[in-house]
Scaffold this motif. Structure first.
Motif, short mmCIF file in Angstrom:
data_model
loop_
_atom_site.label_atom_id
_atom_site.label_comp_id
_atom_site.label_asym_id
_atom_site.label_seq_id
_atom_site.Cartn_x
_atom_site.Cartn_y
_atom_site.Cartn_z
N SER A 220 -9.17 -2.55 -4.37
CA SER A 220 -9.46 -2.21 -2.98
C SER A 220 -9.85 -3.46 -2.21
O SER A 220 -10.21 -4.48 -2.79
CB SER A 220 -10.60 -1.21 -2.93
OG SER A 220 -10.23 -0.03 -3.59
N THR B 164 0.84 -1.21 0.00
CA THR B 164 0.00 0.00 0.00
C THR B 164 0.87 1.25 0.00
O THR B 164 0.51 2.27 -0.57
CB THR B 164 -0.96 0.01 1.21
OG1 THR B 164 -1.40 -1.31 1.43
CG2 THR B 164 -2.15 0.89 0.95
N PHE C 290 -10.42 9.40 1.21
CA PHE C 290 -9.64 10.44 1.89
C PHE C 290 -9.62 11.78 1.16
O PHE C 290 -8.86 12.67 1.55
CB PHE C 290 -8.21 9.96 2.13
CG PHE C 290 -8.12 8.89 3.20
CD1 PHE C 290 -8.51 9.17 4.50
CD2 PHE C 290 -7.66 7.62 2.90
CE1 PHE C 290 -8.44 8.20 5.49
CE2 PHE C 290 -7.59 6.64 3.88
CZ PHE C 290 -7.99 6.93 5.18
N ALA D 195 -3.79 8.07 3.11
CA ALA D 195 -4.32 9.27 3.78
C ALA D 195 -3.32 10.41 3.68
O ALA D 195 -3.70 11.55 3.37
CB ALA D 195 -4.63 8.95 5.24
N THR E 214 -11.75 5.83 9.72
CA THR E 214 -11.82 4.43 9.26
C THR E 214 -11.66 3.56 10.50
O THR E 214 -10.96 3.92 11.45
CB THR E 214 -10.71 4.04 8.25
OG1 THR E 214 -9.45 4.02 8.91
CG2 THR E 214 -10.70 4.97 7.06
N GLY F 88 -9.54 3.87 -1.29
CA GLY F 88 -8.89 4.68 -0.27
C GLY F 88 -8.75 6.13 -0.73
O GLY F 88 -8.97 7.06 0.05
N ILE G 266 -11.66 -0.09 1.31
CA ILE G 266 -10.44 0.49 1.86
C ILE G 266 -9.29 0.13 0.90
O ILE G 266 -9.44 -0.78 0.10
CB ILE G 266 -10.23 -0.09 3.29
CG1 ILE G 266 -9.61 0.92 4.22
CG2 ILE G 266 -9.46 -1.38 3.26
CD1 ILE G 266 -9.85 0.58 5.69
N THR G 267 -8.16 0.82 0.99
CA THR G 267 -6.97 0.65 0.11
C THR G 267 -7.32 0.96 -1.35
O THR G 267 -8.50 1.13 -1.69
CB THR G 267 -6.26 -0.74 0.18
OG1 THR G 267 -6.96 -1.68 -0.65
CG2 THR G 267 -6.12 -1.27 1.58
N SER H 277 -7.72 6.68 11.97
CA SER H 277 -7.87 5.24 11.73
C SER H 277 -7.78 4.48 13.05
O SER H 277 -6.82 4.63 13.80
CB SER H 277 -6.77 4.72 10.80
OG SER H 277 -6.99 5.19 9.50
N TRP I 278 -3.09 -0.01 5.55
CA TRP I 278 -4.21 0.08 4.60
C TRP I 278 -4.63 1.54 4.40
O TRP I 278 -5.13 1.91 3.36
CB TRP I 278 -5.41 -0.69 5.12
CG TRP I 278 -5.34 -2.17 4.94
CD1 TRP I 278 -4.36 -2.88 4.30
CD2 TRP I 278 -6.30 -3.13 5.40
NE1 TRP I 278 -4.65 -4.22 4.35
CE2 TRP I 278 -5.82 -4.40 5.01
CE3 TRP I 278 -7.49 -3.04 6.10
CZ2 TRP I 278 -6.51 -5.57 5.29
CZ3 TRP I 278 -8.18 -4.20 6.39
CH2 TRP I 278 -7.69 -5.46 5.99
N THR I 279 -4.42 2.36 5.46
CA THR I 279 -4.91 3.74 5.38
C THR I 279 -3.81 4.78 5.47
O THR I 279 -3.85 5.77 4.74
CB THR I 279 -5.93 4.02 6.50
OG1 THR I 279 -5.34 3.66 7.76
CG2 THR I 279 -7.20 3.22 6.30
#
Ligand code: NAD
Length: 480
Positions: A435, A101, A459, A155, A214, A455, A450-451, A137, A150-151
């Motif tokens: 994702s 990621t 964001f 982000a 998240t 993602g 997510i991802t 997160s 993942w975030t």
């Protein structure tokens, strides 16, 4: 146990580029961080309050961080082994998966260009992605680095600042990772860590500066966080629990299916939201059953690659043992009994691979998330019965069909109710730029996955700009 008398290091929050003690030191409480190998206390994790959330806030770089993650992979893996219990291969694989990621986020300047269109003579439309500001997160215990990754990279690469709340059960690894972020030159305040539990999470969700949250964890808490954020009109994406079904068709390849099923349900001691937990065999398929039993029985406890680590804590162990006991009392056959590992160990939270053959579709172990190395097997009379069982489960993370026939694979893929499906793949985790995310009670909130591009969408918001640069807008002296 009086934690304040325990001789173990106290973990600090990470705010504005510095490790700091929580505010209000006199009344601050700590929770014990134990190693699941022995159950011994290895650190004290602060339970932060809303006062600490006030202190946190800010943006990017990443290529150097990616290099540092790889350079420190052994050190980080040791931390994961210590506080979580994964074996070495699993710990390293989880860091490598997290680094994917980071690689995706490193490419975002090339990937997230906006659209531009001439919509009329002299008039164009374009859009740009705008960061939300401060985002947060909340992460679970089962992947100390991978789930935060993942975030975090997406982000901050999209221009936000992040507040991360690690699981109080595994606070050591990310506390070290933010040190690497600092070494990589991240501006102070871009990534902050607040340790704690429910109160810290609620304070983060409620803080007016936090624009989006998240969450990854159990469905019950995912639902609570989603409702809390929705009441405040905030963006929220909350991934919940899972009950993943693998289906073995009569024509499956017995060798690959049995190896894959056993790896899927025992890997990370079954503490993966993508782990196999139910195997639906169409027909009786005794040979497949025997092969699974023989492979699961040969596994050994430990931290070396191929060995099975402990589960996270006593509460988790008790829950897993409870499901096995109840199944046995209800008449299910315990084909492989991991309770022997618990009985033979004097310390730590150990349970061996357990294979349960159910004869009653109503058994609780077939329906609830157990989150341990337990496989529930049910022999179905038809493919229709198998799909009905999968569809009736409230979760919707992963499902997989084992077959050597394309038509059978297509039939199941078209009917599975899960968000991430596999054909002859026991843990069908999509890779960037796809994702990650399930449906139903495995994902809450009104957002994409997510991802990956999900993602990016989460964001940022899109500013749409319509522009007219015709002659009429020029100073008359400059007109051509
Ligand atoms: P958990 O829900 O107990 O905790 C997750 C986070 O929420 C932690 O940071 C914890 O401190 C916090 N928390 C706990 N109770 C809270 C409350 N009442 N209010 C606010 N915050 C609270 O989950 P866990 O046991 O750490 O993780 C295991 C679960 O996570 C499993 O159900 C697993 O399936 C799920 N999981 C899902 C995914 C996915 O992608 N769907 C991925 C990983 C894990």
């Amino acid at each position: 146990m009086d934690l304040l008398n325990v001789d173990s290091p106290r973990i600090q929050n990470f705010i504005n580029g510095k490790y700091v003690d929580p505010v209000e030191t006199a009344s601050i409480k700590y929770t014990a961080v134990t190693t699941p190998h022995t159950g011994k206390v290895i650190a004290q994790c602060p339970i932060s309050t809303s006062k600490d959330v006030e202190e946190a806030d800010r943006v990017q770089f990443l290529i150097r961080f990616h290099h540092l993650l790889n350079a420190h992979i052994d050190e980080l893996a040791e931390l994961i082994i210590l506080e979580h219990g994964k074996n070495k291969a699993e710990a390293i694989a989880s860091i490598a998966k997290g680094a994917e990621t980071v690689e995706y986020a490193m490419s975002l300047p090339q990937l997230i260009q906006g659209k531009l269109l001439d919509v009329s003579r002299g008039v164009t439309c374009h859009d740009t992605r705008v960061p939300l500001g401060v985002v947060a997160s909340i992460v679970p215990f089962n992947f100390p680095i991978m789930v935060p990754m993942w975030t975090l990279p997406i982000a901050i690469a999209t221009g936000n600042t992040l507040i991360l709340k690690p699981s109080e059960k595994v606070p050591l690894t990310m506390t070290r990772v933010v040190g690497l972020l600092k070494e990589a030159g991240i501006p102070d305040g871009v990534v902050n860590i607040i340790h704690g539990t429910e109160n810290a999470v609620n304070a983060i969700a409620d803080h007016p500066d936090v624009k989006a949250v998240t969450f990854v964890g159990t469905s019950h808490v995912a639902n609570l966080i989603t409702e809390r954020c929705h009441k405040l009109g905030k963006r929220v994406l909350a991934l919940g629990g899972a009950k993943n079904h693998l289906v073995a068709a009569p024509d499956c390849n017995i060798e690959t299916t049995s190896t894959d099923v056993v790896n899927s349900f025992t890997g990370c001691a079954g503490q993966r939201c993508m782990a196999a937990s139910v195997l639906l065999i169409i027909g009786s398929h005794e040979e497949l059953l025997n092969r699974i039993v023989s492979k699961a029985s040969s596994l050994q406890p430990g931290s070396k690659p191929g060995e099975i680590g402990p589960v996270i804590d006593q509460q988790s162990l008790n829950k897993i043992l409870g499901y096995i006991d109840v199944s046995e009392k209800a008449g299910a056959k315990i084909l492989v009994d991991g309770r022997s590992w618990t009985q033979s160990r004097i310390e730590g939270f150990w349970i061996g691979p357990t294979v349960i053959l159910h004869n009653n579709k109503e058994d609780k172990a077939l329906h609830d998330e157990i989150f341990g190395p337990v496989l529930s097997i049910y022999q179905c009379s038809s493919k229709e019965e198998a799909i009905e069982i999968e569809n009736n489960n409230p979760y919707g993370n992963a499902a997989c069909i084992y077959t050597t026939t394309g038509a059978t694979a297509e039939w199941f893929i078209a009917r599975f109710s899960a968000g991430m499906c596999g054909v002859n793949i026991g843990v069908p985790v999509p890779r960037e730029p796809f994702s990650f995310g399930g449906i139903n009670r495995s994902k809450f909130g009104n957002f994409v996955d997510i991802t990956g591009d999900g993602g990016v969408e989460f964001f940022t918001w899109r500013r749409k700009v319509t522009t007219r640069w015709g002659q009429e807008n020029l100073d008359p002296k400059l007109r051509m």
